[in-house]
Design a protein around this motif. Sequence first.
Motif, mmCIF file in Angstrom:
data_model
loop_
_atom_site.group_PDB
_atom_site.id
_atom_site.type_symbol
_atom_site.label_atom_id
_atom_site.label_comp_id
_atom_site.label_asym_id
_atom_site.label_seq_id
_atom_site.Cartn_x
_atom_site.Cartn_y
_atom_site.Cartn_z
ATOM 1 N N GLY A 61 -20.172 16.215 45.741
ATOM 2 C CA GLY A 61 -19.511 17.508 45.602
ATOM 3 C C GLY A 61 -18.063 17.362 45.158
ATOM 4 O O GLY A 61 -17.577 18.127 44.303
ATOM 5 N N PHE A 62 -17.367 16.395 45.729
ATOM 6 C CA PHE A 62 -15.991 16.130 45.304
ATOM 7 C C PHE A 62 -15.956 15.771 43.815
ATOM 8 O O PHE A 62 -15.063 16.197 43.074
ATOM 9 C CB PHE A 62 -15.382 14.997 46.124
ATOM 10 C CG PHE A 62 -15.181 15.303 47.586
ATOM 11 C CD1 PHE A 62 -15.127 16.616 48.038
ATOM 12 C CD2 PHE A 62 -15.026 14.277 48.515
ATOM 13 C CE1 PHE A 62 -14.931 16.906 49.394
ATOM 14 C CE2 PHE A 62 -14.824 14.551 49.859
ATOM 15 C CZ PHE A 62 -14.778 15.867 50.303
ATOM 16 N N LEU A 63 -16.928 14.973 43.375
ATOM 17 C CA LEU A 63 -17.007 14.602 41.962
ATOM 18 C C LEU A 63 -17.297 15.813 41.088
ATOM 19 O O LEU A 63 -16.745 15.946 39.986
ATOM 20 C CB LEU A 63 -18.079 13.530 41.758
ATOM 21 C CG LEU A 63 -17.702 12.105 42.141
ATOM 22 C CD1 LEU A 63 -18.929 11.206 42.146
ATOM 23 C CD2 LEU A 63 -16.652 11.547 41.175
ATOM 24 N N ASP A 64 -18.176 16.700 41.546
ATOM 25 C CA ASP A 64 -18.473 17.915 40.783
ATOM 26 C C ASP A 64 -17.198 18.706 40.516
ATOM 27 O O ASP A 64 -16.946 19.152 39.386
ATOM 28 C CB ASP A 64 -19.472 18.793 41.547
ATOM 29 C CG ASP A 64 -20.861 18.185 41.640
ATOM 30 O OD1 ASP A 64 -21.175 17.288 40.835
ATOM 31 O OD2 ASP A 64 -21.630 18.602 42.532
ATOM 32 N N ALA A 65 -16.389 18.879 41.561
ATOM 33 C CA ALA A 65 -15.141 19.625 41.414
ATOM 34 C C ALA A 65 -14.167 18.889 40.507
ATOM 35 O O ALA A 65 -13.475 19.515 39.681
ATOM 36 C CB ALA A 65 -14.510 19.861 42.787
ATOM 37 N N THR A 66 -14.126 17.581 40.627
ATOM 38 C CA THR A 66 -13.207 16.775 39.813
ATOM 39 C C THR A 66 -13.583 16.836 38.342
ATOM 40 O O THR A 66 -12.743 17.075 37.466
ATOM 41 C CB THR A 66 -13.203 15.319 40.304
ATOM 42 O OG1 THR A 66 -12.791 15.291 41.677
ATOM 43 C CG2 THR A 66 -12.263 14.461 39.479
ATOM 44 N N HIS A 67 -14.858 16.621 38.052
ATOM 45 C CA HIS A 67 -15.302 16.636 36.656
ATOM 46 C C HIS A 67 -15.130 18.009 36.016
ATOM 47 O O HIS A 67 -14.849 18.116 34.818
ATOM 48 C CB HIS A 67 -16.768 16.191 36.571
ATOM 49 C CG HIS A 67 -16.966 14.734 36.822
ATOM 50 N ND1 HIS A 67 -18.116 14.209 37.371
ATOM 51 C CD2 HIS A 67 -16.149 13.670 36.600
ATOM 52 C CE1 HIS A 67 -18.004 12.904 37.467
ATOM 53 N NE2 HIS A 67 -16.819 12.544 37.002
ATOM 54 N N ALA A 68 -15.276 19.055 36.799
ATOM 55 C CA ALA A 68 -15.126 20.408 36.257
ATOM 56 C C ALA A 68 -13.689 20.707 35.842
ATOM 57 O O ALA A 68 -13.444 21.610 35.034
ATOM 58 C CB ALA A 68 -15.597 21.437 37.286
ATOM 59 N N ARG A 69 -12.727 19.952 36.362
ATOM 60 C CA ARG A 69 -11.304 20.231 36.108
ATOM 61 C C ARG A 69 -10.616 19.152 35.288
ATOM 62 O O ARG A 69 -9.468 19.328 34.876
ATOM 63 C CB ARG A 69 -10.571 20.393 37.462
ATOM 64 C CG ARG A 69 -10.964 21.655 38.196
ATOM 65 C CD ARG A 69 -10.597 21.584 39.670
ATOM 66 N NE ARG A 69 -10.849 22.874 40.325
ATOM 67 C CZ ARG A 69 -12.051 23.287 40.714
ATOM 68 N NH1 ARG A 69 -13.128 22.505 40.507
ATOM 69 N NH2 ARG A 69 -12.203 24.469 41.282
ATOM 70 N N THR A 70 -11.291 18.046 35.035
ATOM 71 C CA THR A 70 -10.668 16.916 34.349
ATOM 72 C C THR A 70 -10.606 17.137 32.847
ATOM 73 O O THR A 70 -11.558 17.654 32.248
ATOM 74 C CB THR A 70 -11.454 15.624 34.651
ATOM 75 O OG1 THR A 70 -11.437 15.381 36.061
ATOM 76 C CG2 THR A 70 -10.858 14.429 33.942
ATOM 77 N N ALA A 71 -9.493 16.737 32.238
ATOM 78 C CA ALA A 71 -9.398 16.687 30.775
ATOM 79 C C ALA A 71 -10.226 15.495 30.315
ATOM 80 O O ALA A 71 -9.833 14.336 30.524
ATOM 81 C CB ALA A 71 -7.940 16.541 30.353
ATOM 82 N N ARG A 72 -11.369 15.764 29.695
ATOM 83 C CA ARG A 72 -12.348 14.704 29.452
ATOM 84 C C ARG A 72 -12.312 14.222 27.999
ATOM 85 O O ARG A 72 -12.102 14.990 27.068
ATOM 86 C CB ARG A 72 -13.738 15.195 29.838
ATOM 87 C CG ARG A 72 -13.787 15.688 31.276
ATOM 88 C CD ARG A 72 -15.124 16.245 31.679
ATOM 89 N NE ARG A 72 -16.070 15.204 32.041
ATOM 90 C CZ ARG A 72 -17.264 15.444 32.569
ATOM 91 N NH1 ARG A 72 -17.652 16.688 32.772
ATOM 92 N NH2 ARG A 72 -18.061 14.460 32.880
ATOM 93 N N VAL A 73 -12.529 12.930 27.842
ATOM 94 C CA VAL A 73 -12.537 12.308 26.524
ATOM 95 C C VAL A 73 -13.756 12.799 25.744
ATOM 96 O O VAL A 73 -14.877 12.793 26.274
ATOM 97 C CB VAL A 73 -12.574 10.769 26.670
ATOM 98 C CG1 VAL A 73 -12.793 10.096 25.329
ATOM 99 C CG2 VAL A 73 -11.295 10.277 27.327
ATOM 100 N N PRO A 74 -13.574 13.252 24.495
ATOM 101 C CA PRO A 74 -14.717 13.738 23.698
ATOM 102 C C PRO A 74 -15.770 12.663 23.494
ATOM 103 O O PRO A 74 -15.498 11.463 23.562
ATOM 104 C CB PRO A 74 -14.068 14.133 22.361
ATOM 105 C CG PRO A 74 -12.639 14.382 22.691
ATOM 106 C CD PRO A 74 -12.296 13.422 23.800
ATOM 107 N N SER A 75 -17.017 13.116 23.221
ATOM 108 C CA SER A 75 -18.121 12.185 23.083
ATOM 109 C C SER A 75 -17.985 11.297 21.862
ATOM 110 O O SER A 75 -17.338 11.650 20.896
ATOM 111 C CB SER A 75 -19.455 12.896 23.019
ATOM 112 O OG SER A 75 -19.370 14.181 22.678
ATOM 113 N N THR A 76 -18.600 10.122 21.961
ATOM 114 C CA THR A 76 -18.663 9.173 20.862
ATOM 115 C C THR A 76 -20.123 8.811 20.621
ATOM 116 O O THR A 76 -21.016 9.235 21.364
ATOM 117 C CB THR A 76 -17.871 7.890 21.195
ATOM 118 O OG1 THR A 76 -18.407 7.320 22.403
ATOM 119 C CG2 THR A 76 -16.399 8.195 21.418
#
Length: 301
Positions: A61-76
Amino acid sequence: MPISHYIKEIGRGKEGARALSREQAADLMGQVLDGSVSDLEIGAFCLAMRIKGETPEEMAGFLDATHARTARVPSTLRPVVVLPSYNGARKLPVLTPLLALLLAREGASVLVHGTPTEDSRISAASVLSVLGTPSLAAVRPLHAGEVVFAPTGLLLPGLKRLLDVRRVVGLRNPAHSLVKLMSPCVGPSVLVSSYTHPEYAQSMAATLSLTGQRALLLRGTEGEVVADARRTPEMTGYVNGQALALQAAQTGALVQVPELPRDISAASTASYIQLVLAGKLPVPAPIARQVQHILHLVELP
């Protein structure tokens, strides 16, 4: 919304505390990361979780919240290799940059992320800087064969603030496990994660199985994700929730110890890494095996 009702559940001591569901944990962590709760509530949350310990469902659950808010690197086109680096060097040189550059030499895109959590240690970021890899100023796509370093504050400022609580209260909190389990990428990735104590190995393995992340888990060097250059540790892969035994731990007396720099400064460590990359010194066997296992996970369909 206050988080007092969650603190009431998790703050009853080690024996009386109740675990949160994955959804409750995501809501709680989301409020903490968003900065919508008071410093007093954050302190209470950190101390309660330190006493109780996190369940795999809570970490998911902590990861779900983190991933939802993280500036994520675009796919390669290929999975990005993610190397968390939060511990740094205390007695041995920090060789996470060597691992990253060896992977990049084989064509992998490598994202190293981290922030100093102890001022007395030599960080991977400082070694990478000496080697000509500065910290990113903005999240962007990665190229094949490229190593980049992303500060935690760039990816998610709220997570950096939670890590910094340790500087005030002197104790780790869920953020210190979170950063070793998060994958700040939009597309596929291979997370390399490490533990320092056996009890964390079990909880991290359960979380990786629950979240279905593709990952390599091992006991790292002084908390870093790179294998100990002196002795090969056990390494386990995770794909779609299934554990794969990739490497048995080396046992018995050491026949040969690699030549490592005694000076663990950023400059000395960078010089050693350059010599290894140039072929003037051998790649430590445990790290060479780790590179092979990570590339295997990258190439899996």
